[in-house]
Design a protein around this motif. Structure first.
Motif: not given
Ligand SMILES: [Ca+2]
Ligand SMILES: [Ca+2]
Length: 82
Positions: A3-8, A16-21
């Motif tokens: 599923d494309r939404k799942f892939l996205a 997002a996981w290692p992001a510096i947000a």
């Protein structure tokens, strides 16, 4: 098949996981706090901070906003957000 939404969502999570947000930085602080809080009472004593979060220990009195001798996650985040 995939599923494309799942892939996205998977790609987004991976990026997002290692992001510096700010949100992930708070998560990282929370994780380190949980590891440092060896007796799991939600507060870091100076000894716990020295062992697990040396930068918190170095600024312990500044971070301990209510001066009760322990540092809570909220007290750390209040300073880290600035
Ligand atoms: Ca503790
Ligand atoms: Ca405190």
């Amino acid at each position: 098949m995939i599923d494309r939404k799942f892939l996205a969502a998977v790609i987004f999570a991976a990026l997002a996981w290692p992001a510096i947000a700010d949100s992930s930085r708070n998560e990282e602080i929370a994780e380190r706090f949980a590891e440092a809080d060896t007796n799991h009472d939600g507060q870091l004593t100076l000894a716990e901070a020295k062992a697990g979060m040396p930068r918190v220990a170095a600024n312990f009195r500044k971070i301990d906003a209510d001066q009760n001798g322990t540092v809570s996650l909220a007290e750390i985040e209040a300073l880290a957000d600035r």
